[in-house]
Design an enzyme around this catalytic site. Structure first.
Site, PDB file in Angstrom:
ATOM      1  N   ILE A   1       0.834  -1.202   0.000  1.00 33.55           N
ATOM      2  CA  ILE A   1       0.000   0.000   0.000  1.00 33.55           C
ATOM      3  C   ILE A   1       0.868   1.251   0.000  1.00 33.55           C
ATOM      4  O   ILE A   1       0.572   2.233  -0.660  1.00 33.55           O
ATOM      5  CB  ILE A   1      -0.986  -0.043   1.191  1.00 33.55           C
ATOM      6  CG1 ILE A   1      -2.087   0.991   0.995  1.00 33.55           C
ATOM      7  CG2 ILE A   1      -0.283   0.155   2.535  1.00 33.55           C
ATOM      8  CD1 ILE A   1      -3.321   0.717   1.815  1.00 33.55           C
ATOM      9  N   LYS A   2       2.007   1.202   0.706  1.00 36.09           N
ATOM     10  CA  LYS A   2       2.820   2.416   0.799  1.00 36.09           C
ATOM     11  C   LYS A   2       3.542   2.743  -0.512  1.00 36.09           C
ATOM     12  O   LYS A   2       4.036   3.833  -0.703  1.00 36.09           O
ATOM     13  CB  LYS A   2       3.811   2.326   1.960  1.00 36.09           C
ATOM     14  CG  LYS A   2       4.914   1.326   1.778  1.00 36.09           C
ATOM     15  CD  LYS A   2       5.920   1.417   2.911  1.00 36.09           C
ATOM     16  CE  LYS A   2       7.002   0.381   2.674  1.00 36.09           C
ATOM     17  NZ  LYS A   2       8.010   0.383   3.686  1.00 36.09           N
ATOM     18  N   HIS A   3       3.611   1.783  -1.418  1.00 34.36           N
ATOM     19  CA  HIS A   3       4.186   2.065  -2.730  1.00 34.36           C
ATOM     20  C   HIS A   3       3.095   2.287  -3.773  1.00 34.36           C
ATOM     21  O   HIS A   3       3.381   2.325  -4.962  1.00 34.36           O
ATOM     22  CB  HIS A   3       5.072   0.904  -3.195  1.00 34.36           C
ATOM     23  CG  HIS A   3       6.271   0.682  -2.334  1.00 34.36           C
ATOM     24  ND1 HIS A   3       6.513  -0.494  -1.689  1.00 34.36           N
ATOM     25  CD2 HIS A   3       7.273   1.526  -1.986  1.00 34.36           C
ATOM     26  CE1 HIS A   3       7.628  -0.384  -0.981  1.00 34.36           C
ATOM     27  NE2 HIS A   3       8.102   0.834  -1.148  1.00 34.36           N
TER      28      HIS A   3
END
Lengths: 117, 731
Positions: B617-619
Site C-alpha cells: 500500500i505504501k508504494h
C-alpha cells in the site's frame, strides 16, 4: 589584426596592486569598470538609433511593419533627432486626432510637411 | 487552455484566439526554497517545493517514487527550428524539472534590423516573432499549471533590433533574456556605437518589466582556443556589461552573470575551474549567477559530455548558483534531440539531489592554492581593466584586439578579435538627439522632454502598450506558405489517422539511433557499421559517434539514420492500448469481494523490490484497493506457490521472475501454467508474471494470463485483474 604579442609579465605588473586587501582590490575593480562604461552610457543618453525609434512607435501602438516604414521615412528626411514618437504625438495634438490616426496618415503620405522642425 | 496528463498538447488549441491572448504573469520567478524538506524517508537541505506532476529520477522507484526538487532554477535550451515541435519538448522537459526554457534564435536573426512576424521555420533555432512567443507563452502558461511551478521563458535581446525585441518581450511576458552589447561587437560584428546605444534602451525596458538579464561572457569560453586562459577577460566582460546595466537602471537582482567552468577532463578541471568560480562570486557579490555547463570540449560522446556536466554542476554546489543551466549531451554533434534535453536536465537534478546538504559538511579552504589562485585571477582582471583605461577606453581596446586573445592576461598572443568603432554592421546609424528630443513612452532611456512630465511620459495619449496592452498590434502571418498552419497539416492529419513515426526533433523526421559494436580495425569497422545500418533499413545513415576500444579489437559506433516506417495505432495489440481503470472503480469492485492474491519471487531469485511495489500500500500497490495480499517470499518453488494459493483460496497468482541467460524465466512461466492445469485449478486462477524484462506477449506465449514489465504500477495489475474477473463472472 590583434594586439602585439607579449609574454606573461604578471609578476612585475602586479607590484602596484599586490599590497591591496581583497576589499580594496574589489573596489578598485569596480571603479575601473565604472570609469570604462561612463562614456558609453553618456553616448546612449544623448543618441538614438532606428531600432530605438521603432521601439518607441511599437510602444505607442504601431505594428512592427508600420514602425519600420515610419522610421525609415523620418530617417530619409533627417527627422529622427527629434524622436519618432515626439513627431507623431505632436502631429496628433496639432491635428486633434489620435496618435494612431496621425501615424496612419503619415503612412498614407499625409502631413509630412507639417511635422515640426 | 488546460492540459491533461494522458493527452498530447493540442496545438490547434494553442494557436486559437492568439490575437487576444495575454500572459498570465510577467517578470522572472524563482523557486520557493524549503530549508528542511521532509520527503519520503529523507530530509532535504537544498530543496524547493514539490511539483504537482512530474517524472522522478530513475532510481526513485526504490524510494517511494519521491521527486525532490533542488533549490536552483534549471534551464534547458530548446530550438529545433519549428516552435510547434518545441512546445512538446518543453512540456517533457518541465515534467523532468526544467523551469527555465531558453529558446535559441534562428541563424542570422541578429543581423535583421527590425522585427520578424508570423511563424517562418528557422535554422538552428526559431525566428523570434510576436506570434511565436505568444503561442509559446500560452503553452507554457498551461504547462506550468500542469506541473505546478512557474516556468520562465527566455530568449535573446541581442543583434540589431534589441530595443524592439525588448519591447516585444516586455509586452508578451517573456521572463528572461540575454542582453550583452559586447556579444554583438565581438561575435556578430555589429557596429559598437549602435550596439551600446541600443543596449541602454533595451536594458531599461527589461529592467522595468522585471525580466532577468543574462550576459554573454560565456561565449568567450566557447570561442577561445584555450578557454581556461581567457578567465581574466571574462571578469572584464562581466564587469562591463554589469556596470553598463546598472548605469542603464537595472537592479542587481535582475543582472545574471552567465558563467561556465572553462575546462574539461583530462584537464585537471576542478583545480583550474574552482578558483575561477570562487573569484567570480566574490568580485560580483550581490548579483545573480547563471551557471552554464561546458560546451567547448564536448564533441560526439554523450557520456563524456555528461560527466563533464556533472563536474560543472558540482562546482555550482561547491560555490553557488541561482540558475543551473544545462547543455544537452548531444550538442557537440547535432541540433539537440528531444530526449537529450531531458537527459541534460536530469544530469543537473540528479547531481544536485545527490549533493544535497554537502556544504553543511565540508567547506572550501581559506588558505593554500585555492586562495592564491583566486587572488591571482582577480589581479589579472584588474590589470586588464587598467590597461583598457590607459589605452583610451573600451572602444580602443576592441580596436586593438585585446578581447578573446588566447594569452593568459597580461600575456598576449596577438590572436584576439579586433573591430573598428567606425565599421561593422549598421555603422553610422547612431543619431545625436536634439535638445528637444522626445519619446512619449515608458521605459525609455536617456534625454527625453517627456521624462519630466508630471504623469507618465505616455499619459498624453492614454498610455503606451506597456500600460495598456490593448494597444498592441498583433500580426498573425505574412507568408502564406512558410507558416505553422501549413507545417501542421501533415502532422495533425497523421495524428488523426492514428499514425506513429519515430522522431528526435521534428514530427515525422523518422530519425533513429543505433549503437553498433564492430570487432575490427577502426576504418573497416566504420564502413561495416554503415553497411549494417543500411541493411537495417536506415536511410541517410551517418556515424555520429565512434569510440575506439582497441586499434585492432574493435570500435563502438552510434549511427543515426531515417527509418521510414509508420505504425498504425490499431495495429498495436489491444492490451497495450487500453488505459487502466480508474482507482475508484477498481476499489469499488474489489473491496466488497475479499479477493486473495498470492505473490512470490520464483526460481533462484532473491529480488523482491519490484513485486513489493506492486503489492504494498505504501508504494501505491494493489493492497490499497482491498486485495488480500500474501507475499510468500523469494526463491519459492512453483509447487509451493500453488499450495499456498489453494490454501488461502486465492484467485490471483503473481510471480516475479528475472530474465536469465538460459531462459529459465520462460520455463517458470510454462511450468506454473502446467502445474495449475494438472491440479485442475487453471480456470480458477489468474496467473500473472512480472519482471523488468517481461512483456505481455512473452508471458502469454508461456501460458500466463498477462505479463507486466518495467514501469508497471499497481493500478495496471489491479485493473487487469478486475477486468479479467468481470469477464469470468459474465461467462
Amino acid at each position: 589584426m590583434g594586439c602585439a604579442e607579449r609574454p606573461d609579465d604578471f609578476a612585475t605588473r602586479r607590484a602596484r596592486i599586490a599590497a591591496m586587501s581583497d576589499d580594496e582590490l574589489h573596489r578598485y575593480f569596480w571603479s575601473l569598470a565604472e570609469k570604462l562604461v561612463a562614456p558609453l552610457i553618456e553616448e546612449a543618453r544623448t543618441h538614438t538609433t532606428p531600432s530605438i525609434e521603432r521601439s518607441v512607435l511599437l510602444r505607442m501602438g504601431f505594428s512592427s511593419i508600420e514602425a519600420h516604414t515610419l522610421v525609415e521615412r523620418m530617417d530619409e528626411r533627417g527627422l529622427l533627432a527629434y524622436g519618432s514618437g515626439r513627431l507623431v504625438l505632436e502631429l496628433a495634438k496639432d491635428k486633434q486626432i489620435s496618435v494612431r490616426a496621425a501615424g496612419t496618415a503619415l503612412l498614407a503620405g499625409q502631413y509630412w510637411e507639417d511635422l515640426r522642425r | 487552455m488546460k492540459l491533461s496528463a494522458d493527452k498530447k498538447i493540442d496545438l490547434r488549441d494553442v494557436l486559437r484566439d492568439l490575437d487576444r491572448y495575454r500572459p498570465k504573469r510577467k517578470g522572472w520567478t524563482w523557486r520557493r526554497k524549503l530549508e528542511n524538506h521532509q520527503l519520503g524517508p529523507f530530509v532535504y537541505r537544498n530543496a524547493s517545493e514539490n511539483l504537482k506532476q512530474s517524472i522522478p529520477l530513475p532510481a526513485a522507484h526504490a524510494f517511494n517514487n519521491i521527486d525532490p526538487q533542488c533549490d536552483f532554477v534549471i534551464t534547458t535550451e530548446i530550438a529545433s527550428g519549428r516552435f510547434e515541435d518545441d512546445l512538446r519538448r518543453m512540456r517533457m522537459a518541465a515534467w523532468h524539472g526544467a523551469d527555465h526554457i531558453m529558446v535559441i534564435r534562428t541563424t542570422g536573426q541578429s543581423h535583421i534590423d527590425g522585427l520578424i512576424e508570423g511563424t517562418p521555420e528557422g535554422v538552428g533555432g526559431v525566428p523570434i516573432t510576436r506570434k511565436q512567443i505568444r503561442a509559446t507563452r500560452k503553452a507554457l502558461d498551461a504547462i506550468e499549471e500542469e506541473v505546478g511551478r512557474p516556468i520562465n521563458f527566455h530568449s535573446y535581446v541581442s543583434g540589431l533590433a534589441g530595443p524592439e525585441i525588448a519591447v516585444l518581450f516586455a509586452e508578451e511576458g517573456v521572463n528572461g533574456a540575454h542582453q550583452d552589447p559586447q556579444y554583438n561587437v565581438l561575435y556578430r560584428n555589429i557596429n559598437m556605437h549602435r550596439s551600446f546605444v541600443d543596449a541602454a534602451e533595451a536594458k531599461k525596458i527589461l529592467a522595468d518589466a522585471g525580466i532577468l538579464q543574462l550576459d554573454g561572457a560565456h561565449n568567450a569560453n566557447a570561442t577561445a582556443k584555450q578557454a581556461w586562459k581567457v578567465t581574466p577577460e571574462l571578469f572584464v566582460q562581466h564587469a562591463i556589461n554589469t556596470a553598463y546595466s546598472r548605469a542603464a537602471g537595472m537592479a542587481p537582482a535582475l543582472i545574471a552573470l552567465s558563467t561556465v567552468p572553462p575546462t574539461a577532463p583530462p584537464a585537471p578541471k576542478l583545480r583550474l575551474d574552482l578558483p575561477y568560480a570562487v573569484a567570480l562570486r566574490e568580485l560580483f557579490h550581490g548579483y545573480i549567477f547563471r551557471a552554464q555547463q561546458n560546451t567547448r570540449y564536448a564533441e560526439a560522446d554523450t557520456i563524456e559530455a555528461t560527466i563533464t556536466h556533472v563536474l560543472d554542476t558540482l562546482i555550482s554546489r561547491l560555490t553557488s548558483a541561482d540558475i543551473q543551466s544545462t547543455i544537452t549531451p548531444d550538442e557537440g554533434r547535432n541540433i539537440p534531440w528531444h530526449y537529450n534535453n531531458v537527459a541534460g536536465v536530469n544530469t543537473a537534478r540528479q547531481t544536485l539531489m545527490g549533493l544535497d546538504g554537502i556544504m553543511d559538511m565540508i567547506e572550501l579552504k581559506k588558505d593554500g592554492p585555492l586562495r592564491r589562485h583566486v587572488r591571482e585571477l582577480k589581479e589579472r582582471a584588474v590589470l586588464f581593466l587598467e590597461e583598457i583605461v590607459e589605452n583610451g577606453g573600451y572602444y580602443g581596446a576592441i580596436e586593438a584586439g585585446q578581447f578573446v586573445d588566447s594569452g593568459f592576461y597580461p600575456e598576449r598572443n596577438g590572436d584576439g578579435i579586433a573591430r573598428s568603432p567606425d565599421d561593422g554592421d549598421r555603422a553610422g546609424t547612431v543619431i545625436k538627439r536634439r535638445s528637444d528630443y522626445g519619446a512619449p513612452v515608458c521605459s525609455h532611456f536617456g534625454n527625453n522632454i517627456y521624462a519630466e512630465a508630471v504623469n507618465k511620459a505616455c499619459s498624453a495619449y492614454g498610455g503606451c502598450t506597456l500600460c495598456d496592452p490593448e494597444k498592441i498590434q498583433y500580426i498573425d502571418e505574412l507568408d502564406p506558405e512558410d507558416n505553422v498552419e501549413q507545417r501542421l497539416t501533415m502532422p495533425l492529419a497523421e495524428q488523426a489517422a492514428g499514425v506513429l513515426r519515430p522522431e528526435v526533433e521534428k514530427h515525422g523526421d523518422g530519425i533513429v539511433c543505433v549503437t553498433i559494436f564492430i570487432p575490427a580495425t577502426s576504418r573497416l569497422a566504420e564502413n561495416a557499421a554503415l553497411e549494417i545500418a543500411k541493411k537495417m533499413g536506415l536511410k541517410k545513415a551517418q556515424v555520429i559517434s565512434h569510440r575506439l576500444l582497441h586499434p585492432a579489437e574493435g570500435t563502438v559506433f552510434e549511427v543515426k539514420g531515417v527509418l521510414d516506417v509508420a505504425i498504425q495505432i490499431d495495429e498495436i495489440p489491444l492490451s497495450a492500448r487500453t488505459e487502466p481503470l480508474a482507482d475508484k472503480e477498481i476499489e469499488a469492485w474489489v473491496r466488497p469481494r475479499n479477493i486473495h492474491v498470492i505473490a512470490a519471487t520464483v526460481g533462484e531469485d532473491e529480488h523482491s523490490v519490484g513485486i513489493r511495489e506492486i503489492l504494498d500500500i505504501k508504494h501505491g500497490g494493489i493492497e490499497k484497493y482491498g486485495f488480500q495480499c500474501h507475499f510468500i517470499g523469494t526463491s519459492v518453488a512453483l509447487d509451493h506457490v500453488l499450495d499456498e494459493a489453494l490454501r488461502v483460496g486465492a484467485r490471483v497468482v503473481l510471480i516475479s521472475t528475472i530474465v536469465t541467460h538460459s531462459e529459465v524465466h520462460k520455463q517458470h512461466m510454462r511450468k506454473l501454467n502446467e502445474l495449475a492445469r494438472q491440479r485442475g485449478v487453471r480456470e480458477r486462477l489468474i496467473l500473472i508474471a512480472g519482471g523488468t524484462q517481461i512483456t505481455d506477449e512473452l508471458a502469454r506465449d508461456c501460458g500466463m494470463d498477462a505479463g507486466f514489465g518495467r514501469g508497471t504500477m499497481g493500478r495496471d495489475v489491479a485493473s487487469f485483474v478486475v477486468c479479467k474477473l468481470r469477464e469470468a463472472q459474465k461467462a
